[in-house]
Design a protein around this motif. Structure first.
Motif, PDB file in Angstrom:
ATOM      1  N   ARG A   1      40.273 -25.226  60.120  1.00  0.00           N
ATOM      2  CA  ARG A   1      40.203 -24.480  58.854  1.00  0.00           C
ATOM      3  C   ARG A   1      41.316 -23.445  58.884  1.00  0.00           C
ATOM      4  O   ARG A   1      41.211 -22.428  59.573  1.00  0.00           O
TER       5      ARG A   1
ATOM      6  N   MET B   1      38.859 -21.680  62.757  1.00  0.00           N
ATOM      7  CA  MET B   1      37.911 -22.471  63.545  1.00  0.00           C
ATOM      8  C   MET B   1      38.166 -23.937  63.241  1.00  0.00           C
ATOM      9  O   MET B   1      38.877 -24.288  62.297  1.00  0.00           O
TER      10      MET B   1
ATOM     11  N   SER C   1      35.238 -26.526  64.058  1.00  0.00           N
ATOM     12  CA  SER C   1      33.910 -26.917  63.562  1.00  0.00           C
ATOM     13  C   SER C   1      32.961 -25.731  63.536  1.00  0.00           C
ATOM     14  O   SER C   1      32.178 -25.577  62.615  1.00  0.00           O
ATOM     15  N   SER C   2      33.044 -24.863  64.545  1.00  0.00           N
ATOM     16  CA  SER C   2      32.096 -23.759  64.629  1.00  0.00           C
ATOM     17  C   SER C   2      32.605 -22.721  65.622  1.00  0.00           C
ATOM     18  O   SER C   2      32.951 -23.063  66.754  1.00  0.00           O
ATOM     19  N   ILE C   3      32.654 -21.477  65.202  1.00  0.00           N
ATOM     20  CA  ILE C   3      33.114 -20.409  66.095  1.00  0.00           C
ATOM     21  C   ILE C   3      32.200 -20.309  67.310  1.00  0.00           C
ATOM     22  O   ILE C   3      32.657 -20.168  68.450  1.00  0.00           O
ATOM     23  N   VAL C   4      30.879 -20.423  67.076  1.00  0.00           N
ATOM     24  CA  VAL C   4      29.926 -20.287  68.179  1.00  0.00           C
ATOM     25  C   VAL C   4      30.118 -21.415  69.192  1.00  0.00           C
ATOM     26  O   VAL C   4      30.161 -21.177  70.411  1.00  0.00           O
ATOM     27  N   GLU C   5      30.279 -22.644  68.712  1.00  0.00           N
ATOM     28  CA  GLU C   5      30.469 -23.772  69.636  1.00  0.00           C
ATOM     29  C   GLU C   5      31.769 -23.624  70.418  1.00  0.00           C
ATOM     30  O   GLU C   5      31.818 -23.916  71.617  1.00  0.00           O
TER      31      GLU C   5
ATOM     32  N   LEU D   1      41.067 -18.977  65.950  1.00  0.00           N
ATOM     33  CA  LEU D   1      41.217 -17.520  66.062  1.00  0.00           C
ATOM     34  C   LEU D   1      39.883 -16.780  66.030  1.00  0.00           C
ATOM     35  O   LEU D   1      39.759 -15.697  66.594  1.00  0.00           O
ATOM     36  N   GLY D   2      38.885 -17.371  65.368  1.00  0.00           N
ATOM     37  CA  GLY D   2      37.578 -16.713  65.273  1.00  0.00           C
ATOM     38  C   GLY D   2      36.970 -16.502  66.645  1.00  0.00           C
ATOM     39  O   GLY D   2      36.552 -15.389  67.002  1.00  0.00           O
TER      40      GLY D   2
ATOM     41  N   ASP E   1      38.770 -14.077  68.929  1.00  0.00           N
ATOM     42  CA  ASP E   1      38.394 -12.687  68.695  1.00  0.00           C
ATOM     43  C   ASP E   1      37.030 -12.354  69.308  1.00  0.00           C
ATOM     44  O   ASP E   1      36.869 -11.304  69.926  1.00  0.00           O
TER      45      ASP E   1
ATOM     46  N   ILE F   1      24.675  -6.606  61.784  1.00  0.00           N
ATOM     47  CA  ILE F   1      25.905  -6.995  62.480  1.00  0.00           C
ATOM     48  C   ILE F   1      26.949  -5.920  62.202  1.00  0.00           C
ATOM     49  O   ILE F   1      27.322  -5.702  61.048  1.00  0.00           O
TER      50      ILE F   1
ATOM     51  N   ARG G   1      30.642  -4.192  62.026  1.00  0.00           N
ATOM     52  CA  ARG G   1      31.993  -4.701  61.773  1.00  0.00           C
ATOM     53  C   ARG G   1      32.982  -3.571  62.065  1.00  0.00           C
ATOM     54  O   ARG G   1      32.576  -2.431  62.306  1.00  0.00           O
TER      55      ARG G   1
ATOM     56  N   TYR H   1      29.419 -10.139  65.873  1.00  0.00           N
ATOM     57  CA  TYR H   1      28.322 -10.834  66.536  1.00  0.00           C
ATOM     58  C   TYR H   1      28.838 -11.453  67.826  1.00  0.00           C
ATOM     59  O   TYR H   1      29.896 -12.084  67.844  1.00  0.00           O
TER      60      TYR H   1
ATOM     61  N   PRO I   1      28.388 -14.281  70.465  1.00  0.00           N
ATOM     62  CA  PRO I   1      27.679 -15.536  70.737  1.00  0.00           C
ATOM     63  C   PRO I   1      27.062 -15.574  72.142  1.00  0.00           C
ATOM     64  O   PRO I   1      26.033 -16.208  72.344  1.00  0.00           O
TER      65      PRO I   1
ATOM     66  N   THR J   1      29.519 -21.277  57.908  1.00  0.00           N
ATOM     67  CA  THR J   1      29.274 -21.797  59.261  1.00  0.00           C
ATOM     68  C   THR J   1      28.566 -20.734  60.119  1.00  0.00           C
ATOM     69  O   THR J   1      28.600 -19.559  59.793  1.00  0.00           O
ATOM     70  N   ASP J   2      27.903 -21.122  61.179  1.00  0.00           N
ATOM     71  CA  ASP J   2      27.350 -20.180  62.170  1.00  0.00           C
ATOM     72  C   ASP J   2      26.739 -18.924  61.545  1.00  0.00           C
ATOM     73  O   ASP J   2      27.169 -17.804  61.836  1.00  0.00           O
TER      74      ASP J   2
ATOM     75  N   VAL K   1      24.475 -15.921  61.329  1.00  0.00           N
ATOM     76  CA  VAL K   1      23.835 -15.198  62.427  1.00  0.00           C
ATOM     77  C   VAL K   1      22.962 -14.042  61.952  1.00  0.00           C
ATOM     78  O   VAL K   1      22.268 -13.419  62.761  1.00  0.00           O
ATOM     79  N   PHE K   2      22.980 -13.751  60.666  1.00  0.00           N
ATOM     80  CA  PHE K   2      22.188 -12.616  60.189  1.00  0.00           C
ATOM     81  C   PHE K   2      21.949 -12.720  58.691  1.00  0.00           C
ATOM     82  O   PHE K   2      22.834 -13.129  57.943  1.00  0.00           O
TER      83      PHE K   2
ATOM     84  N   GLU L   1      25.410 -13.240  56.780  1.00  0.00           N
ATOM     85  CA  GLU L   1      26.583 -13.003  57.626  1.00  0.00           C
ATOM     86  C   GLU L   1      26.775 -14.131  58.622  1.00  0.00           C
ATOM     87  O   GLU L   1      25.837 -14.559  59.284  1.00  0.00           O
ATOM     88  N   SER L   2      28.007 -14.583  58.727  1.00  0.00           N
ATOM     89  CA  SER L   2      28.370 -15.513  59.797  1.00  0.00           C
ATOM     90  C   SER L   2      29.088 -14.703  60.866  1.00  0.00           C
ATOM     91  O   SER L   2      29.213 -13.477  60.748  1.00  0.00           O
ATOM     92  N   VAL L   3      29.542 -15.372  61.928  1.00  0.00           N
ATOM     93  CA  VAL L   3      30.254 -14.639  62.969  1.00  0.00           C
ATOM     94  C   VAL L   3      31.407 -13.860  62.361  1.00  0.00           C
ATOM     95  O   VAL L   3      31.644 -12.699  62.685  1.00  0.00           O
ATOM     96  N   LYS L   4      32.097 -14.502  61.426  1.00  0.00           N
ATOM     97  CA  LYS L   4      33.352 -13.944  60.926  1.00  0.00           C
ATOM     98  C   LYS L   4      33.215 -13.214  59.590  1.00  0.00           C
ATOM     99  O   LYS L   4      33.974 -12.305  59.311  1.00  0.00           O
TER     100      LYS L   4
ATOM    101  N   VAL M   1      31.053 -11.709  55.933  1.00  0.00           N
ATOM    102  CA  VAL M   1      29.885 -11.136  55.280  1.00  0.00           C
ATOM    103  C   VAL M   1      29.905 -11.629  53.840  1.00  0.00           C
ATOM    104  O   VAL M   1      30.921 -11.540  53.163  1.00  0.00           O
TER     105      VAL M   1
END
Lengths: 360, 130
Positions: free
Chosen positions: A15, A27, A29-33, A223-224, A227, A291, A293, A313, A315, B38-39, B41-42, B62-65, B67
């Motif tokens: 993306r 990312m 597929s998924s930042i967490v993965e 990059l997600g 970070d 969360i 920021r 957040y 992971p 995606t992802d 989280v809140f 909110e996702s990881v990245k 809001v």
């Protein structure tokens, strides 16, 4: 601008977003993965947007020593170190890595967004006999990070000695007939390697590393997750923990202030190191719901003490955490604070730095 | 392609609304919205009893990245919220039209629901790239 790996990112459904003028994947597929793959197995990052400047000449060491607060003589050929460029007020123009190639040759890696400004600074302070070569546009940088990166690097390069390369050491290797630089370092808190390669070979190296890593569970990482990984490790990001108005001492980087040379900004930085600065960087974890920021106000007992410089957040720890610049001495680890998220105070606690210890 | 079930209504901001009784609609974010985020989280939920106007910001996802604000597809009174999302915000990713519902609103006017897009109009809205 596009890196030499742009097509690889599209093939992997990256993306794409704009980052400092570069089209890079936030990312796949998924930042967490991608984050978890780097912590548990291995991740591959395209960080070709970063800048590489070669400094050559008899007086290279003296020249660089004038610009950074870190003792350059701690380096020897084949070793690298973290440092920064400081201005007259002690503020940070950029943070960087210095690689010592030889007595007369140093390779400096800087941030993409600050490259032009760094070059101007290097030129402004240029000394006789020094040659600056900005290699950024022709150099790609691939970071392989994670506990399984040793095996993957060794297999991809057909060279098991890479597994033994110590941290902050680098070497040159033949890759498909060309000389590339491989450094044992990174920005994730994991063991890993940074590959500096000409643009022409970058897609091949990317595919070779992905292929060598397939059975180890390697993932391409955007990059997600870059970070979120660096945030857990409390590594500074220029423009957040560091800028022209923040000194290395304030940013918690007192350990890189070691030079006895007459470097730019030394009087301010030395005094701060001796007597303390007005502000200090602290780490916090959210204990309430929310969360955090960047740019959130930090209160202690309803009194404003500072602002978050990076936050989000995690992971790995599955909660919100961050770094904040606060009045020196206003908090200690374990203290309760409030972070103001969208106007509401949310409970948080000062934590020891870092959240995630280097896993090398 | 993201899923766009028939028989429910959609907003241009990627919320959905499903009529459950005479006046109560269940609302959430669309499959497209969760894919974009995606992802997740809140989730910041509204409270039961809150009165909202159509288009008013009512929740935050909110996702990881990122809001993202969630807007009320219709005006009315919040009669239920999905408290499960407090501990399991990932339900918004795994089942956006089912287990991942966010709140229920008792409408003050059915006309507001009629004004929203059907699945065809929403599919076109997504194609237009907005």
């Amino acid at each position: 601008m596009k890196t030499a790996l742009y097509e690889e990112h599209l093939k992997l459904n990256g993306r794409m977003v704009d980052f400092a003028g570069w089209e890079l994947p936030v990312m796949y597929s998924s930042i967490v993965e991608e984050h978890n793959a780097t912590r548990e197995k291995a991740g591959l990052f395209d960080v070709s947007h970063m800048g590489e400047i070669l400094v050559q000449g008899e007086g290279a060491a003296a020249y660089i020593s004038r610009l950074i607060p870190t003792r350059l003589s701690k380096l020897e050929p084949g070793k690298s170190m973290y440092s920064c460029l400081t201005n007259e007020q002690g503020g940070v123009i950029d943070d960087l890595f210095v690689y010592m190639v030889s007595d007369t040759e140093y390779y400096i890696v800087v941030n993409a967004s600050t490259l032009e400004r760094d070059l101007q600074w290097f030129k402004k302070h240029l000394a006789g006999g020094i040659i600056l070569d900005d290699q950024s546009a022709r150099t790609s940088k691939l970071d392989l990070q994670g506990p399984l990166s040793r095996k993957i690097a060794a297999r991809a390069m057909g060279d098991s000695s890479l597994e033994e390369l110590p941290r902050f050491h680098f070497c040159h290797r033949d890759y498909r007939g060309k000389r590339i630089k491989i450094s044992q370092s990174g920005y994730t808190g994991e063991h890993g390697y940074e590959f500096y390669v000409g643009n022409d070979l970058a897609p091949l190296l990317w595919r070779d590393l992905m292929e060598a890593g397939a059975e180890y569970g390697i993932k391409a990482v955007g990059l997600g997750a870059r970070d979120s990984l660096r945030l857990e490790s409390c590594y500074s990001l220029y423009g957040h923990e560091l800028n022209d108005g923040i000194t290395p001492v304030e940013a918690g980087l007192g350990w890189i202030v070691s030079s006895q040379e007459d470097y730019i900004g030394r009087d301010v930085i030395d005094r701060q190191k001796r007597e303390g600065a007005g502000r200090e960087l602290v780490c916090f974890e959210v204990t309430g719901r929310g969360i955090p920021r960047e740019g959130c106000r930090i209160d202690k007992e309803s009194r404003e003490i500072g602002i978050s410089t990076s936050a989000g957040y995690s992971p790995t720890f599955k909660k919100g955490l961050g770094m904040a610049l606060v009045e020196t001495g206003s908090v200690s680890p374990g203290d309760g604070i409030e972070i103001i998220i969208r106007g509401n105070p949310v409970a948080a606690r000062i934590a020891p730095r870092p959240f995630y210890k280097y896993n090398g | 392609m993201s899923s766009i079930p028939e028989g429910i209504k959609y907003t241009k901001d990627h919320e959905w609304a499903r009529l459950e009784g005479d006046f109560v609609v269940t609302c959430g974010i669309t499959d497209h919205a969760q894919e974009m985020l995606t992802d997740i989280v809140f989730v910041e939920l509204p409270e039961k009893g809150d009165e909202v106007k159509q288009g008013q910001q009512i929740a935050v996802v909110e996702s990881v990245k990122a809001v993202s604000d969630v807007y009320a597809p219709v005006g009315g009174r919040v009669v239920d919220v999905n408290m499960k999302l407090e501990d399991s915000p990932e339900l918004l990713n795994s089942d956006p039209y089912g287990e991942g519902w966010i709140f229920k609103i008792e409408m003050s006017s059915k006309e507001e629901l009629d004004e929203l897009m059907d699945e065809k109009a929403y599919a076109e809205h997504l194609e237009s790239g907005d």
